[in-house]
Design an enzyme around this catalytic site. Structure first.
Site, short mmCIF file in Angstrom:
data_model
loop_
_atom_site.label_atom_id
_atom_site.label_comp_id
_atom_site.label_asym_id
_atom_site.label_seq_id
_atom_site.Cartn_x
_atom_site.Cartn_y
_atom_site.Cartn_z
N TYR A 48 -4.77 17.11 2.80
CA TYR A 48 -4.40 15.55 2.85
C TYR A 48 -3.38 15.32 3.94
CZ TYR A 48 -2.76 11.01 1.21
OH TYR A 48 -2.48 9.98 0.80
N ASP A 62 8.50 4.69 4.64
CA ASP A 62 6.95 4.40 4.41
C ASP A 62 6.78 2.96 4.01
OD1 ASP A 62 4.31 4.81 4.00
OD2 ASP A 62 4.64 5.64 2.04
N ASP A 89 -4.45 8.65 4.83
CA ASP A 89 -3.83 7.54 4.23
C ASP A 89 -3.92 6.50 5.39
OD1 ASP A 89 -2.33 5.73 3.26
OD2 ASP A 89 -0.53 6.66 2.72
N ASP A 91 -3.31 3.32 4.71
CA ASP A 91 -2.57 2.22 4.23
C ASP A 91 -3.31 1.09 4.15
OD1 ASP A 91 -0.26 3.73 4.54
OD2 ASP A 91 0.37 2.80 6.41
N HIS A 116 -8.33 6.60 2.52
CA HIS A 116 -8.26 5.44 1.46
C HIS A 116 -7.51 4.33 2.05
CE1 HIS A 116 -4.06 6.52 0.64
NE2 HIS A 116 -4.36 8.18 0.48
N GLU A 118 -5.86 0.79 0.69
CA GLU A 118 -5.26 0.39 -0.55
C GLU A 118 -5.00 -1.25 -0.67
OE1 GLU A 118 -0.53 0.66 0.32
OE2 GLU A 118 -1.77 2.28 0.57
N CYS A 126 5.69 2.28 -0.51
CA CYS A 126 5.36 3.43 -0.87
C CYS A 126 4.57 3.26 -2.57
CB CYS A 126 6.57 4.50 -0.88
SG CYS A 126 6.45 6.07 -2.01
N ARG A 161 -7.88 2.88 -3.06
CA ARG A 161 -6.60 2.82 -3.63
C ARG A 161 -6.32 1.38 -4.18
NH1 ARG A 161 -0.83 5.06 -1.70
NH2 ARG A 161 0.37 3.34 -2.56
N GLU A 191 -3.25 4.45 -8.38
CA GLU A 191 -1.95 5.01 -8.08
C GLU A 191 -0.96 4.79 -9.29
OE1 GLU A 191 -0.11 6.95 -6.60
OE2 GLU A 191 0.85 6.30 -4.85
N ASN A 213 -2.75 11.60 -7.72
CA ASN A 213 -1.62 11.76 -6.87
C ASN A 213 -0.38 12.59 -7.67
OD1 ASN A 213 0.39 11.72 -5.06
ND2 ASN A 213 0.59 9.45 -5.09
#
Length: 299
Positions: A48, A62, A89, A91, A116, A118, A126, A161, A191, A213
């Site tokens: 990952y 982040d 990721d 975002d 992913h 989101e 984050c 996500r 999440e 996660n």
């Protein structure tokens, strides 16, 4: 020697097959290409690449400051170093709907097996910080439709996500997850679940795999792989764990160096030179061209 000999499309196909098997897959987070090779050597199922790690590696928080180019470049450097599938990721997709589509094709070109996207407001936060905001349903679904429509390799895995748990609760999470699946998501990343019962509820409500996660110091408890398997999760990530371990060790080493002026007492905690040389495959390079790499590894 050099990079993985397994083409990206083969990694994606194999990843799809593993997902379909129903087993739970373990994806520790790599903080650089060499750590990805170590993850593979230790027998994990995949790698990952966390947005938080890429940001931290650049000395940034982040909060959506990294660019598609930075993420794709780092993900590609990691993906080419391992035979394992790599998921990254992405975002919020780095912009609006057309940007999401471009992000998918750019990440395909980088050689990763999936990513992913989101449903946070851009710029994001984050996932385990307070004060998150999510976009409306239409925008969230539009992002996933754009991602699914843009991919050229049908085996590239689109993971949706949702961060809506922190804003509207578990039922809203399940409702949005179902609609994200209808929009084209192959897997759901819910999440900041609070407990195993929440993972179980989300998994039971969906016909696609659920990602768990297990990030330290966050909203979720730290469950074992066996516990998550029983709760219905089919992929678990530890996104920042290796970076945290590495930085913790680095800080302790620097403190020791300041206090003692040497690191002799920490030699047992270091990766030995011989192990490092083995991991980067010095012998393979030596065999390739002994006229250039003619050396012996000290033991």
């Amino acid at each position: 020697m050099l990079y993985s000999s397994v083409p990206a499309h083969e990694k994606r196909r194999a990843f799809r097959e593993r997902i379909a098997s129903g087993e739970i897959l373990r994806f520790p987070g790599a903080f650089n290409p060499l750590s990805a090779r170590l993850i593979e050597r230790k027998g994990f199922d995949g790698v990952y690449v966390a947005g938080a790690v890429i940001a931290a590696d650049l000395g940034l928080p982040d909060i959506g400051l990294t660019t598609l180019t930075e993420v794709a470049t780092r993900a590609g450097q990691i993906a080419r170093m391992t035979d394992l599938p790599v998921i990254v990721d992405a975002d919020t997709g780095f912009g609006e709907t057309m940007n999401v589509a471009r992000s998918i094709q750019t990440l395909e070109d980088a050689g990763v097996a999936g990513c992913h996207i989101e449903d946070q407001v851009n710029p994001k936060r984050c996932g385990h910080l307070d004060g998150k905001e999510v976009v409306d349903e239409h925008t969230a679904l539009q992002r996933i439709r754009a991602a699914a429509d843009a991919r050229r390799d049908e085996n590239f895995v689109i993971i949706a996500r949702t961060d809506i748990r922190a804003i509207a609760g578990l039922e809203a999470t399940i409702d949005r997850a179902r609609k994200l699946v209808e929009a084209g998501a192959d897997m759901i990343f819910a999440e900041a679940m609070r407990d195993l019962a929440e993972f179980e509820a989300v998994s039971a409500a969906l016909d696609v795999p659920v990602l768990a996660n297990m990030t330290e110091f966050g909203k979720s408890e730290l469950f074992t792989v066996d516990q998550l398997r029983e709760a219905g999760a089919r992929l678990v990530i530890w996104p920042v764990s290796l970076l945290r371990m590495a930085m913790g060790s680095a800080e302790r080493a620097l403190d020791t160096l300041l206090a003692d002026g040497h690191l002799t007492g920490l030699l047992g905690e270091m990766q030995h030179r011989a192990d490092l040389y083995d991991l980067v495959d010095y012998p393979g390079y030596n065999a390739f061209d002994s006229g250039i790499y003619n050396f012996e590894i000290a033991r």
